[in-house]
Design an enzyme around this catalytic site. Structure first.
Site, PDB file in Angstrom:
ATOM      1  N   LYS A 225       0.836  -1.208   0.000  1.00  0.00           N
ATOM      2  CA  LYS A 225       0.000   0.000   0.000  1.00  0.00           C
ATOM      3  C   LYS A 225       0.873   1.262   0.000  1.00  0.00           C
ATOM      4  O   LYS A 225       0.655   2.201  -0.765  1.00  0.00           O
ATOM      5  CB  LYS A 225      -0.902  -0.004   1.246  1.00  0.00           C
ATOM      6  N   CYS A 279      -3.702  10.923   1.408  1.00  0.00           N
ATOM      7  CA  CYS A 279      -3.007   9.643   1.211  1.00  0.00           C
ATOM      8  C   CYS A 279      -1.602   9.860   0.667  1.00  0.00           C
ATOM      9  O   CYS A 279      -0.613   9.550   1.327  1.00  0.00           O
ATOM     10  CB  CYS A 279      -3.797   8.772   0.240  1.00  0.00           C
TER      11      CYS A 279
HETATM   12  N1  SAJ Z   1      -1.531  14.992  -8.897  1.00  0.00           N
HETATM   13  C1  SAJ Z   1      -0.679  15.788  -9.658  1.00  0.00           C
HETATM   14  N2  SAJ Z   1      -0.271  15.314 -10.872  1.00  0.00           N
HETATM   15  C2  SAJ Z   1      -0.679  14.120 -11.375  1.00  0.00           C
HETATM   16  C3  SAJ Z   1      -1.542  13.314 -10.590  1.00  0.00           C
HETATM   17  C4  SAJ Z   1      -1.952  13.791  -9.348  1.00  0.00           C
HETATM   18  O1  SAJ Z   1      -0.283  16.878  -9.250  1.00  0.00           O
HETATM   19  O2  SAJ Z   1      -0.283  13.790 -12.499  1.00  0.00           O
HETATM   20  C5  SAJ Z   1      -1.967  15.477  -7.571  1.00  0.00           C
HETATM   21  C6  SAJ Z   1      -3.477  15.695  -7.466  1.00  0.00           C
HETATM   22  O3  SAJ Z   1      -3.837  16.935  -7.977  1.00  0.00           O
HETATM   23  C7  SAJ Z   1      -3.700  15.572  -5.972  1.00  0.00           C
HETATM   24  C8  SAJ Z   1      -2.664  14.529  -5.549  1.00  0.00           C
HETATM   25  O4  SAJ Z   1      -1.717  14.464  -6.607  1.00  0.00           O
HETATM   26  O5  SAJ Z   1      -3.414  16.805  -5.317  1.00  0.00           O
HETATM   27  C9  SAJ Z   1      -3.228  13.153  -5.287  1.00  0.00           C
HETATM   28  O6  SAJ Z   1      -4.245  12.828  -6.236  1.00  0.00           O
HETATM   29  P1  SAJ Z   1      -4.391  11.386  -6.908  1.00  0.00           P
HETATM   30  O7  SAJ Z   1      -5.520  11.431  -7.850  1.00  0.00           O
HETATM   31  O8  SAJ Z   1      -3.083  10.949  -7.462  1.00  0.00           O
HETATM   32  O9  SAJ Z   1      -4.657  10.405  -5.692  1.00  0.00           O
HETATM   33  P2  SAJ Z   1      -5.702  10.330  -4.453  1.00  0.00           P
HETATM   34  O10 SAJ Z   1      -5.016  10.904  -3.252  1.00  0.00           O
HETATM   35  O11 SAJ Z   1      -7.046  10.833  -4.787  1.00  0.00           O
HETATM   36  O12 SAJ Z   1      -5.819   8.717  -4.311  1.00  0.00           O
HETATM   37  C10 SAJ Z   1      -4.638   7.929  -4.172  1.00  0.00           C
HETATM   38  C11 SAJ Z   1      -4.691   6.748  -5.170  1.00  0.00           C
HETATM   39  N3  SAJ Z   1      -3.400   6.089  -5.211  1.00  0.00           N
HETATM   40  C12 SAJ Z   1      -2.756   5.858  -6.387  1.00  0.00           C
HETATM   41  O13 SAJ Z   1      -3.198   6.219  -7.461  1.00  0.00           O
HETATM   42  C13 SAJ Z   1      -1.463   5.111  -6.296  1.00  0.00           C
HETATM   43  C14 SAJ Z   1      -5.793   5.775  -4.746  1.00  0.00           C
HETATM   44  O14 SAJ Z   1      -5.786   4.606  -5.583  1.00  0.00           O
HETATM   45  C15 SAJ Z   1      -5.577   5.348  -3.287  1.00  0.00           C
HETATM   46  O15 SAJ Z   1      -6.574   4.417  -2.861  1.00  0.00           O
HETATM   47  C16 SAJ Z   1      -5.649   6.599  -2.439  1.00  0.00           C
HETATM   48  O16 SAJ Z   1      -4.572   7.467  -2.823  1.00  0.00           O
HETATM   49  C17 SAJ Z   1      -5.537   6.186  -0.981  1.00  0.00           C
HETATM   50  O17 SAJ Z   1      -6.584   6.147  -0.296  1.00  0.00           O
HETATM   51  O18 SAJ Z   1      -4.443   5.834  -0.533  1.00  0.00           O
END
Ligand code: SAJ
Length: 428
Positions: A225, A279
Site C-alpha cells: 500500500k 493519502c
Molecule cells: N496529482 C498531480 N499530478 C498528477 C496526478 C496527481 O499533481 O499527475 C496530484 C493531485 O492533484 C492531488 C494529488 O496528486 O493533489 C493526489 O491525487 P491522486 O488522484 O493521485 O490520488 P488520491 O489521493 O485521490 O488517491 C490515491 C490513489 N493512489 C494511487 O493512485 C497510487 C488511490 O488509488 C488510493 O486508494 C488513495 O490514494 C488512498 O486512499 O491511498
C-alpha cells in the site's frame, strides 16, 4: 426483514453472516454499504455520535457518487445499522485514520483504540482485518493488543500454527470519486499473519470483490500500500521538478511532457501546485520513518512536492510586482484535485490562504463545488467566493489552481491583459 433479503442471506457462507466495520469514513462507510448490499448484516461502528445518527436515518456524512443510494437501501432493508458500541460479529474490519504526528511520525493510536474496542467481542473463529494504511509491522502490533486483552484466545504469529482468531491486513486502493466502482473491480492484496489467515480473508473479500485477491504476508501487504502511493508521489515530484526547471529555462513544461510521452516507454505525470489529499502526501512518510537511511528518493520527492506551493506563491508575488498593494487576485479552484469538493490537505487552499493573508488588495475565489468559503478564508474579510467568470473579470492576476472541468469553458478572450499563472496547464 423483507422476504428477498432473507433469500440473499441464505447464500452467504455461514462464517460471514455478521460483519462489523469500525471507522465509518471515506473507506469504512462505502465498504460497509457494499457488503450490506450483498445481503450480509453489517454493523458500522464509529466514535462520532452525529455520524451514527446520520447513517441510521439513511443519510450519509461524506461526499461520494452513488454511495447515498446504496447506503439508504441497506438501511431500509435492515442490512446496515450504525452504533457507537461494537457487538459480536464473525468479521471485524478496521478502517480508522492513521495520520502522522510531529516529525512525520505515524500515529497508529486509532488502530490501537479500535482493536481494544473489539477485543471483548472476539471468539473462536473470528476474523479481524485491518484496512487502514499503516506502517509496516502494525498488523503484528494489533495482534499483540488483541492478545493482551484476550488471554483466553490464541492469536496467529507469522508462519505459526493455526489460531483461534484469524488476522489479516488488506489495504484499500480506491480512488475518491470512483470508490463504489473500484471497491468491487480493483484487485486486492491480502496479507495474512499466516497463509491460513490470508485464505480466510480472501473467502471474505470474495463476497463483494470481482478483481483478483492476491495472497501474501501481512508485512508485504502493508508495504504494498505504501509503495503504491509513494510510487505516484515520486512520479508527480519528477513532473513538479521539471516544471521548475522549465520555468528557469523558459520552456513550456506541458508541451515538453506531451512530446516526451510519445516515447513508448516514457509516461511523465502532470505538474501541479503541489500534492494534496490525505493519502499520497502522507503515506510515503511511513516508509521514510521506518527506513530513514535507505528512503532517500522517497523523502526527497515528498520535499519537492511540499515545496511546490511555495514556488507558486513566489510566482504570484512576482506577478503582483512592487505595486501589488491595490491589485486584485483571482484564485480558480480550492479542492485538492479536479471535479471533487474535498479541500483536505489541498495545496490550492494552502496557496490561496497564504497569499490572502499577506495581500491587502481584493481576493476573489472561484470554487464551483462549495457553497461557502472555508472559515480560514472567510475570517480574513477581504476574500469573496464568486463565479470563475466574475473572479477573472475583477482580477489583475489570475491563478488557476485546480483543473476543474468547468474552468475549461472559460472564454480565453476574458483572460486577455491579465497576468496569468496556470499551475495545471489548462490554458497553456
Ligand atoms: N496529482 C498531480 N499530478 C498528477 C496526478 C496527481 O499533481 O499527475 C496530484 C493531485 O492533484 C492531488 C494529488 O496528486 O493533489 C493526489 O491525487 P491522486 O488522484 O493521485 O490520488 P488520491 O489521493 O485521490 O488517491 C490515491 C490513489 N493512489 C494511487 O493512485 C497510487 C488511490 O488509488 C488510493 O486508494 C488513495 O490514494 C488512498 O486512499 O491511498
Amino acid at each position: 426483514m423483507p422476504h428477498h433479503a432473507s433469500q440473499k442471506k441464505s447464500l452467504m457462507p455461514k462464517s460471514f453472516q455478521k460483519v462489523s466495520v469500525v471507522g465509518l469514513g471515506y473507506i469504512g462507510l462505502p465498504t460497509a454499504a457494499v457488503i450490506a448490499s450483498k445481503g450480509v448484516s453489517v454493523l458500522g461502528v464509529d466514535v462520532q455520535p452525529h455520524v451514527i445518527e446520520t447513517l441510521n436515518a439513511g443519510d450519509i456524512h461524506i461526499v461520494e457518487p452513488d454511495l447515498a443510494g446504496v447506503l439508504r437501501a441497506a438501511v431500509q432493508q435492515g442490512y446496515f445499522r450504525a452504533s457507537l458500541q461494537p457487538e459480536p460479529a464473525d468479521v471485524f474490519l478496521i478502517a480508522v485514520p492513521t495520520p502522522f504526528k510531529g516529525d512525520h511520525e505515524p500515529d497508529v493510536s486509532f488502530v490501537e483504540a479500535a482493536a481494544r474496542s473489539i477485543a471483548p467481542y472476539l471468539q473462536k473463529g473470528s476474523l479481524v482485518i485491518l484496512e487502514s494504511t499503516s506502517p509496516v509491522g502494525t498488523t503484528e502490533k494489533m495482534v499483540t493488543w488483541l492478545a493482551q486483552a484476550r488471554p483466553d484466545l490464541s492469536f496467529p504469529v507469522p508462519g505459526g500454527a493455526p489460531a483461534d482468531v484469524a488476522v489479516a491486513y488488506c489495504p484499500e486502493r480506491v480512488l475518491p470519486g470512483r470508490v463504489l466502482h473500484e471497491l468491487v473491480a480493483n484487485d486486492r492484496v491480502i496479507g495474512g499473519m499466516t497463509s491460513a489467515c490470508a485464505e480466510r480473508a480472501i473467502d471474505f473479500y470474495r463476497l463483494f470483490v470481482d478483481g483478483q485477491c492476491l495472497a501474501t504476508a501481512a508485512r508485504t501487504a502493508e508495504m504494498a500500500k505504501l509503495t503504491e502511493n509513494a510510487f505516484r508521489d515520486v512520479n508527480i515530484a519528477f513532473a513538479n521538478e521539471l516544471s521548475l526547471i522549465c520555468d528557469r529555462l523558459d520552456i513550456n513544461v506541458w508541451e515538453l511532457i506531451k512530446l516526451a510521452n510519445h516515447h513508448p516507454r516514457v509516461n511523465v505525470l502532470q505538474p501541479g501546485p503541489g500534492v494534496g489529499g490525505h493519502c499520497i502526501a502522507v503515506d510515503p512518510w511511513f516508509i521514510v520513518h521506518s527506513a530513514p537511511e535507505q528512503a532517500q528518493l522517497i523523502a526527497t520527492a515528498r520535499r519537492v512536492n511540499d515545496g511546490k506551493p511555495h514556488a507558486v506563491m513566489d510566482k504570484i508575488r512576482q506577478a503582483l510586482g512592487a505595486g501589488g498593494v491595490g491589485r486584485s487576485i483571482a484564485f480558480l479552484g480550492l479542492a485538492f484535485k479536479p471535479d471533487i469538493d474535498d479541500l483536505r490537505e489541498s495545496p490550492a487552499l494552502e496557496i490561496a490562504l497564504h497569499m490572502a493573508q499577506e495581500h491587502v488588495g481584493p481576493v476573489y475565489v472561484a470554487e464551483p463545488h462549495i457553497n461557502a468559503l472555508p472559515a480560514s478564508l472567510k475570517a480574513l474579510g477581504h476574500v469573496r467566493l464568486v463565479t470563475a467568470q466574475d473572479a477573472i473579470s475583477a482580477a489583475d492576476v489570475v491563478v488557476l489552481l485546480v483543473n476543474h472541468s468547468q474552468f475549461k469553458e472559460v472564454d480565453p478572450g476574458t483572460l486577455q491583459g491579465k497576468a496569468l499563472i496556470d499551475t495545471r496547464g489548462l490554458w497553456s
